[in-house]
Design a protein around this motif. Structure first.
Motif, PDB file in Angstrom:
ATOM      1  N   VAL A   5       0.929  -1.149   0.041  1.00 40.89           N
ATOM      2  CA  VAL A   5       0.017  -0.139   0.207  1.00 40.89           C
ATOM      3  C   VAL A   5       0.919   1.148  -0.085  1.00 40.89           C
ATOM      4  CG1 VAL A   5      -1.660   1.343   1.279  1.00 40.89           C
ATOM      5  CG2 VAL A   5      -1.890  -1.314   1.169  1.00 40.89           C
ATOM      6  N   GLY A   6       1.939   1.126   0.751  1.00 36.10           N
ATOM      7  CA  GLY A   6       2.792   2.172   0.979  1.00 36.10           C
ATOM      8  C   GLY A   6       3.511   2.595  -0.691  1.00 36.10           C
ATOM      9  N   LYS A   7       4.101   1.538  -1.229  1.00 33.76           N
ATOM     10  CA  LYS A   7       4.677   1.796  -2.502  1.00 33.76           C
ATOM     11  C   LYS A   7       3.539   2.112  -3.581  1.00 33.76           C
ATOM     12  CE  LYS A   7       8.021  -1.961  -1.922  1.00 33.76           C
ATOM     13  NZ  LYS A   7       8.533  -3.310  -2.521  1.00 33.76           N
ATOM     14  N   SER A  14       4.108  10.120  -7.611  1.00 32.76           N
ATOM     15  CA  SER A  14       5.037  10.380  -8.668  1.00 32.76           C
ATOM     16  C   SER A  14       4.558  11.064  -9.956  1.00 32.76           C
ATOM     17  CB  SER A  14       5.823   9.118  -8.830  1.00 32.76           C
ATOM     18  OG  SER A  14       5.155   8.270 -10.009  1.00 32.76           O
ATOM     19  N   PRO A  15       5.365  11.795 -10.786  1.00 35.11           N
ATOM     20  CA  PRO A  15       4.887  12.411 -12.113  1.00 35.11           C
ATOM     21  C   PRO A  15       4.211  11.107 -12.942  1.00 35.11           C
ATOM     22  CG  PRO A  15       7.037  13.079 -11.658  1.00 35.11           C
ATOM     23  CD  PRO A  15       6.611  11.972 -10.536  1.00 35.11           C
ATOM     24  N   GLY A  17       2.810   8.351 -12.145  1.00 33.05           N
ATOM     25  CA  GLY A  17       1.597   7.862 -11.350  1.00 33.05           C
ATOM     26  C   GLY A  17       0.456   8.814 -11.495  1.00 33.05           C
ATOM     27  N   LYS A  18       0.844  10.357 -11.447  1.00 34.16           N
ATOM     28  CA  LYS A  18       0.027  11.351 -11.470  1.00 34.16           C
ATOM     29  C   LYS A  18      -0.810  11.124 -13.182  1.00 34.16           C
ATOM     30  CE  LYS A  18       1.511  14.579  -8.045  1.00 34.16           C
ATOM     31  NZ  LYS A  18       2.198  15.601  -7.453  1.00 34.16           N
ATOM     32  N   ARG A  19       0.178  11.092 -13.903  1.00 27.19           N
ATOM     33  CA  ARG A  19      -0.108  11.129 -15.478  1.00 27.19           C
ATOM     34  C   ARG A  19      -1.095   9.832 -15.494  1.00 27.19           C
ATOM     35  NH1 ARG A  19       4.450  11.772 -17.345  1.00 27.19           N
ATOM     36  NH2 ARG A  19       5.192   9.367 -17.477  1.00 27.19           N
ATOM     37  N   LEU A  20      -0.892   8.567 -14.950  1.00 29.84           N
ATOM     38  CA  LEU A  20      -1.596   7.585 -15.157  1.00 29.84           C
ATOM     39  C   LEU A  20      -2.950   7.755 -14.405  1.00 29.84           C
ATOM     40  CD1 LEU A  20      -1.891   4.514 -16.143  1.00 29.84           C
ATOM     41  CD2 LEU A  20      -0.898   3.818 -14.009  1.00 29.84           C
ATOM     42  N   SER A  21      -2.892   8.191 -13.333  1.00 31.34           N
ATOM     43  CA  SER A  21      -4.191   8.675 -12.670  1.00 31.34           C
ATOM     44  C   SER A  21      -5.354   9.474 -13.636  1.00 31.34           C
ATOM     45  CB  SER A  21      -3.875   9.097 -11.266  1.00 31.34           C
ATOM     46  OG  SER A  21      -5.038   9.516 -10.604  1.00 31.34           O
TER      47      SER A  21
END
Length: 53
Positions: A5-7, A14-15, A17-21
């Protein structure tokens, strides 16, 4: 399991992760994508219960 969950949380910050989200959120708002997902879930539900007793 807390490590996973932390990972995941670190990745979403991260950039990349934000883009994927943002990409996932745009896809979720698209009516065609929603229809495809709804159809896929309905198909899985109809097939999933046929072999169980």
């Amino acid at each position: 399991m807390a490590g996973l969950v932390g990972k995941l949380g670190a990745f979403l910050k991260s950039p990349e992760g934000k883009r994927l989200s943002q990409q996932v959120q745009r896809a979720a708002k698209d009516p065609a994508t929603r229809r495809k997902l709804t159809d896929a879930v309905a198909q899985l539900r109809s097939k999933g219960g046929s072999g169980r007793r």
